[in-house]
Scaffold this active site. Structure first.
Site, mmCIF file in Angstrom:
data_model
loop_
_atom_site.group_PDB
_atom_site.id
_atom_site.type_symbol
_atom_site.label_atom_id
_atom_site.label_comp_id
_atom_site.label_asym_id
_atom_site.label_seq_id
_atom_site.Cartn_x
_atom_site.Cartn_y
_atom_site.Cartn_z
ATOM 1 N N GLU A 1 37.409 47.939 53.904
ATOM 2 C CA GLU A 1 36.011 48.708 54.253
ATOM 3 C C GLU A 1 35.931 48.365 55.937
ATOM 4 O O GLU A 1 35.353 49.355 56.393
ATOM 5 C CB GLU A 1 35.262 48.385 53.556
ATOM 6 C CG GLU A 1 33.818 49.242 53.459
ATOM 7 C CD GLU A 1 32.809 48.843 52.683
ATOM 8 O OE1 GLU A 1 32.921 47.802 51.725
ATOM 9 O OE2 GLU A 1 31.793 49.457 52.557
ATOM 10 N N ARG B 1 37.296 34.861 49.073
ATOM 11 C CA ARG B 1 36.272 34.633 47.884
ATOM 12 C C ARG B 1 37.271 35.031 46.644
ATOM 13 O O ARG B 1 36.774 34.334 45.674
ATOM 14 C CB ARG B 1 35.251 36.217 48.187
ATOM 15 C CG ARG B 1 34.221 35.727 49.143
ATOM 16 C CD ARG B 1 33.360 36.796 48.977
ATOM 17 N NE ARG B 1 33.820 37.615 50.430
ATOM 18 C CZ ARG B 1 33.648 38.842 50.391
ATOM 19 N NH1 ARG B 1 32.939 39.642 49.577
ATOM 20 N NH2 ARG B 1 33.975 39.634 51.709
HETATM 21 O O1 PRP Z 1 39.159 46.836 48.392
HETATM 22 P P1 PRP Z 1 38.923 46.219 50.003
HETATM 23 O O2 PRP Z 1 38.426 47.322 50.907
HETATM 24 O O3 PRP Z 1 40.258 45.913 50.321
HETATM 25 O O4 PRP Z 1 38.087 45.000 50.147
HETATM 26 C C1 PRP Z 1 37.802 43.937 49.189
HETATM 27 C C2 PRP Z 1 38.170 42.768 49.839
HETATM 28 O O5 PRP Z 1 37.132 42.590 50.834
HETATM 29 C C3 PRP Z 1 36.483 41.346 50.871
HETATM 30 O O6 PRP Z 1 37.426 40.118 51.311
HETATM 31 P P2 PRP Z 1 37.328 40.008 52.995
HETATM 32 O O7 PRP Z 1 38.698 40.534 53.578
HETATM 33 O O8 PRP Z 1 36.141 40.407 53.730
HETATM 34 O O9 PRP Z 1 37.569 38.239 53.250
HETATM 35 P P3 PRP Z 1 36.723 37.138 52.545
HETATM 36 O O10 PRP Z 1 36.917 36.976 51.149
HETATM 37 O O11 PRP Z 1 37.421 36.137 53.413
HETATM 38 O O12 PRP Z 1 35.375 37.267 53.126
HETATM 39 C C4 PRP Z 1 36.719 41.007 49.246
HETATM 40 O O13 PRP Z 1 36.614 39.507 48.988
HETATM 41 C C5 PRP Z 1 37.992 41.637 48.888
HETATM 42 O O14 PRP Z 1 39.004 40.620 49.009
HETATM 43 N N1 ADE Z 2 30.820 45.904 50.870
HETATM 44 C C1 ADE Z 2 31.433 44.905 50.693
HETATM 45 N N2 ADE Z 2 30.607 43.862 50.307
HETATM 46 C C2 ADE Z 2 31.290 42.393 50.099
HETATM 47 N N3 ADE Z 2 32.712 42.549 50.317
HETATM 48 C C3 ADE Z 2 33.284 43.560 50.451
HETATM 49 N N4 ADE Z 2 34.590 43.681 50.693
HETATM 50 C C4 ADE Z 2 34.803 44.890 50.938
HETATM 51 N N5 ADE Z 2 33.659 45.736 51.223
HETATM 52 C C5 ADE Z 2 32.641 44.784 50.915
#
Ligand code: PRP
Ligand code: ADE
Length: 178
Positions: free
Chosen positions: A103, A66
């Protein structure tokens, strides 16, 4: 939040959907796809992020996946380059790698270090700051590669997960706080 930013924050908040128990029980997932699908809102969010960059920016970094969606247009708006930080095994040349927790799991992030000139002023862009694991691992990678992280910009912060505490002293910009 400044009064002038409030209408954008309200618009963005109205276009983020809560999805309970995704991707696992107990997590409320903040789904930004309705916001991405709204052309005016997407443009306004990207322009807002770019306008708040702390001084000149050489490189915008986005984290897979994202962070790519918001980071690349912010880079274009700033006339900066874009650096993808990817999950392990996706980048084809020599990488620097760092493990992190988030998370709902753990993973490894990688970057092509030769795309970051020593001393480059770097802005990190992502959609969500949750535990801060992704952002902290990204900052560590970028600094190891020779970049100077001058700021981090997030569409939203999940304050109850304490991500800020993992980025002490870093200039953070956040449009939405939950
Ligand atoms: O602060 P944190 O606990 O590290 O979480 C935040 C991260 O989690 C999500 O990415 P995700 O790893 O889910 O990947 P995606 O963007 O491919 O869905 C979001 O886009 C952040 O990069
Ligand atoms: N609760 C949440 N929703 C969307 N993106 C996330 N990345 C980490 N935690 C998330």
């Amino acid at each position: 939040m400044s009064d002038e930013r409030r209408p954008l924050a309200d618009l963005a908040a109205s276009l983020v959907q809560d999805v309970p128990d995704f991707p696992e029980p107990g997590v409320v997932f903040k789904d930004i796809t309705p916001l991405l699908a709204d052309g005016a809102a997407l443009k306004a969010v990207v322009e807002d992020m770019a306008s708040r960059a702390p001084g000149p920016i050489d490189l915008v970094v986005g984290m897979e996946a994202r962070g790519f969606i918001l980071g690349a247009p912010v880079a274009v708006a700033l006339g900066a380059g874009f650096i993808p930080v990817r999950k392990a095994g996706k980048l084809p040349r020599e990488t620097l790698a760092g493990a992190y927790e988030l998370e709902y799991g753990s993973a490894v992030l990688e970057v092509h270090p030769d795309t970051i000139r020593d001393g480059s002023r770097v802005l990190v862009v992502d959609d969500v700051l949750a535990t801060g694991g992704t952002a902290a691992a990204t900052v560590a990678l970028l600094e190891k590669a020779g970049g100077v992280v001058v700021g981090l910009s997030f569409l939203m912060e999940l304050t109850f997960l304490g991500g800020r505490d993992r980025l002490p002293g870093r200039p953070l910009d956040v449009l939405l706080s939950y």
